[in-house]
Design a protein around this motif. Structure first.
Motif, short mmCIF file in Angstrom:
data_model
loop_
_atom_site.label_atom_id
_atom_site.label_comp_id
_atom_site.label_asym_id
_atom_site.label_seq_id
_atom_site.Cartn_x
_atom_site.Cartn_y
_atom_site.Cartn_z
N THR A 1 21.93 -18.37 45.16
CA THR A 1 21.06 -17.49 44.36
C THR A 1 21.78 -16.97 43.13
O THR A 1 21.25 -17.00 42.01
CB THR A 1 20.59 -16.30 45.23
N ASP A 2 23.02 -16.51 43.32
CA ASP A 2 23.79 -16.00 42.17
C ASP A 2 24.11 -17.11 41.18
O ASP A 2 24.08 -16.90 39.96
CB ASP A 2 25.09 -15.35 42.66
N ALA A 3 24.41 -18.30 41.69
CA ALA A 3 24.73 -19.42 40.80
C ALA A 3 23.53 -19.80 39.94
O ALA A 3 23.66 -20.00 38.73
CB ALA A 3 25.19 -20.62 41.63
N LEU A 4 22.36 -19.88 40.55
CA LEU A 4 21.16 -20.25 39.79
C LEU A 4 20.77 -19.14 38.81
O LEU A 4 20.28 -19.42 37.71
CB LEU A 4 20.01 -20.54 40.76
N ARG A 5 20.98 -17.90 39.22
CA ARG A 5 20.68 -16.79 38.29
C ARG A 5 21.56 -16.88 37.05
O ARG A 5 21.10 -16.70 35.93
CB ARG A 5 20.87 -15.46 39.00
N LEU A 6 22.84 -17.16 37.25
CA LEU A 6 23.75 -17.29 36.12
C LEU A 6 23.40 -18.49 35.25
O LEU A 6 23.48 -18.43 34.02
CB LEU A 6 25.20 -17.43 36.63
N ALA A 7 23.00 -19.60 35.90
CA ALA A 7 22.68 -20.81 35.14
C ALA A 7 21.43 -20.63 34.28
O ALA A 7 21.34 -21.20 33.18
CB ALA A 7 22.50 -21.98 36.10
N LEU A 8 20.47 -19.85 34.75
CA LEU A 8 19.20 -19.70 34.03
C LEU A 8 19.20 -18.52 33.06
O LEU A 8 18.31 -18.43 32.20
CB LEU A 8 18.06 -19.54 35.03
N THR A 9 20.17 -17.63 33.18
CA THR A 9 20.19 -16.45 32.31
C THR A 9 20.25 -16.81 30.83
O THR A 9 19.53 -16.20 30.02
CB THR A 9 21.37 -15.54 32.69
N PRO A 10 21.09 -17.77 30.39
CA PRO A 10 21.10 -18.10 28.95
C PRO A 10 19.75 -18.55 28.42
O PRO A 10 19.35 -18.16 27.31
CB PRO A 10 22.14 -19.21 28.86
N ASN A 11 19.01 -19.34 29.20
CA ASN A 11 17.69 -19.78 28.74
C ASN A 11 16.72 -18.60 28.66
O ASN A 11 15.91 -18.53 27.72
CB ASN A 11 17.12 -20.84 29.70
N ILE A 12 16.79 -17.72 29.63
CA ILE A 12 15.91 -16.55 29.60
C ILE A 12 16.22 -15.70 28.37
O ILE A 12 15.30 -15.25 27.66
CB ILE A 12 16.08 -15.73 30.90
N ASN A 13 17.50 -15.47 28.12
CA ASN A 13 17.88 -14.68 26.95
C ASN A 13 17.46 -15.36 25.65
O ASN A 13 17.02 -14.70 24.71
CB ASN A 13 19.39 -14.45 26.94
N GLN A 14 17.60 -16.69 25.61
CA GLN A 14 17.24 -17.41 24.39
C GLN A 14 15.74 -17.31 24.12
O GLN A 14 15.31 -17.08 22.99
CB GLN A 14 17.67 -18.87 24.50
#
Length: 319
Positions: free
Chosen positions: A187-200
């Motif tokens: 869960t933490d790994a996927l959250r970190l992986a998707l955070t840049p796209n969400i921010n962008q």
């Protein structure tokens, strides 16, 4: 009113223009050296790679665009995924797990190819979907974004399993399955992986005008059409990144935590990739060979010099 894409379009660029832009990188490298940041060499190396890679890609793509062959387009799409896998496993990953290369290649193909086909054919209304000037750039953008997600997810998963295995082993000892025990890490790994796209996505249009939209406007499209195209591309990138990150996270956990619910840290390799280890050995062998050759060449000179010095010393003592 001037026609779109006419005199208002981009001017023909020469290597002098590229050289002028490259001076920005030199400036950044100089600042890095002055402040001792340690990234100047990396900046220049990445910039040189960028020039070489884009030059080669432009030559290849020009031929593919002119041929309009679907098999050529498929070959380029596979090549982009293959090169993305090599970049991920060889250069970007801090740790690797057993069979990581085929796992990452599968994840990239499983995400970029279906998303690109469905997105271009239906969301972008391009028929046929494999038109080279449409399909190849989109696949390239998807591969570039997917690499970042995979690297973040894999690095986090392997780091946690390698450095904080006690917590996972406690869950396993109390009867949790390997997927139940590893779910917090995933869960933490996927959250970190998707955070840049969400921010962008959250800043597009208000703070940043993305490159795809800018390119469409410079190409003559209306601003509204360019904005909608950018929306489609961003949604495709987010979907592709999420899918690839999920697949690689599951595969990494399946390999490192085996079917008998044991954490196999022996399947995690924290050394530099074999490519770089082979390079270092080759450099060491080359350095040793050059040193031996230098000693062999200079040995007669050193003997003559030593003999002359001894002779002068004897004459001095006798005199």
């Amino acid at each position: 009113m001037d026609a779109p894409g006419g005199d208002q379009g981009t001017a023909d660029l020469t290597w002098e223009n590229v050289g002028l832009a490259f001076s920005f990188i030199i400036f950044d490298a100089a600042i890095s050296r002055i402040l001792k940041l340690g990234v100047g060499t990396s900046l220049v190396t990445a910039a040189v790679r960028c020039v070489i890679q884009l030059t080669l890609v432009s030559l290849v793509l020009q031929k593919v665009f002119e041929a309009k062959n679907p098999w050529g387009v498929a070959g380029i799409a596979f090549l982009l995924n293959l090169m993305g896998t090599i970049e991920t496993v060889v250069n970007k990953a801090k740790r690797r797990y057993e069979h990581m290369f085929p796992s990452v290649l599968f994840a990239m193909l499983f995400s970029t190819i279906p998303v690109s086909i469905i997105g271009i054919r239906f969301a972008m209304s391009v028929d046929p979907f494999w038109k080279p000037e449409q399909y190849i750039p989109v696949v390239g953008m998807l591969c570039g974004a997917t690499i970042s997600g995979i690297v973040v997810a894999c690095n986090y998963v392997l780091k946690e399993l390698y450095e904080n295995r006690d917590k996972i082993e406690t869950y396993l000892a109390f009867g949790a399955s390997r997927f139940e025990a590893c779910k917090p890490i995933a869960t933490d790994a996927l959250r970190l992986a998707l955070t840049p796209n969400i921010n962008q996505m959250s800043v597009l249009g208000i703070i940043a005008i993305p490159g795809m939209m800018t390119g469409a406007i410079l190409g003559g499209s209306s601003v509204q059409q360019a904005a909608r195209l950018q929306m489609v591309i961003m949604f495709m990138i987010s979907s592709c990144t999420a899918l690839a990150s999920i697949v690689t996270t599951v595969l990494a956990l399946s390999v490192v935590v085996d079917a008998e619910h044991r954490i196999r840290t022996d399947k995690i390799d924290g050394r530099p990739h074999a490519v770089w280890r082979a390079r270092d050995r080759a450099f060491a062998w080359l350095a040793a060979g050059l040193k031996a050759l230098w000693l062999k060449v200079t040995l007669p000179i050193r003997k003559r010099t030593k003999s002359r010095d001894e002779g002068e010393e004897q004459e001095r003592l006798l005199g």
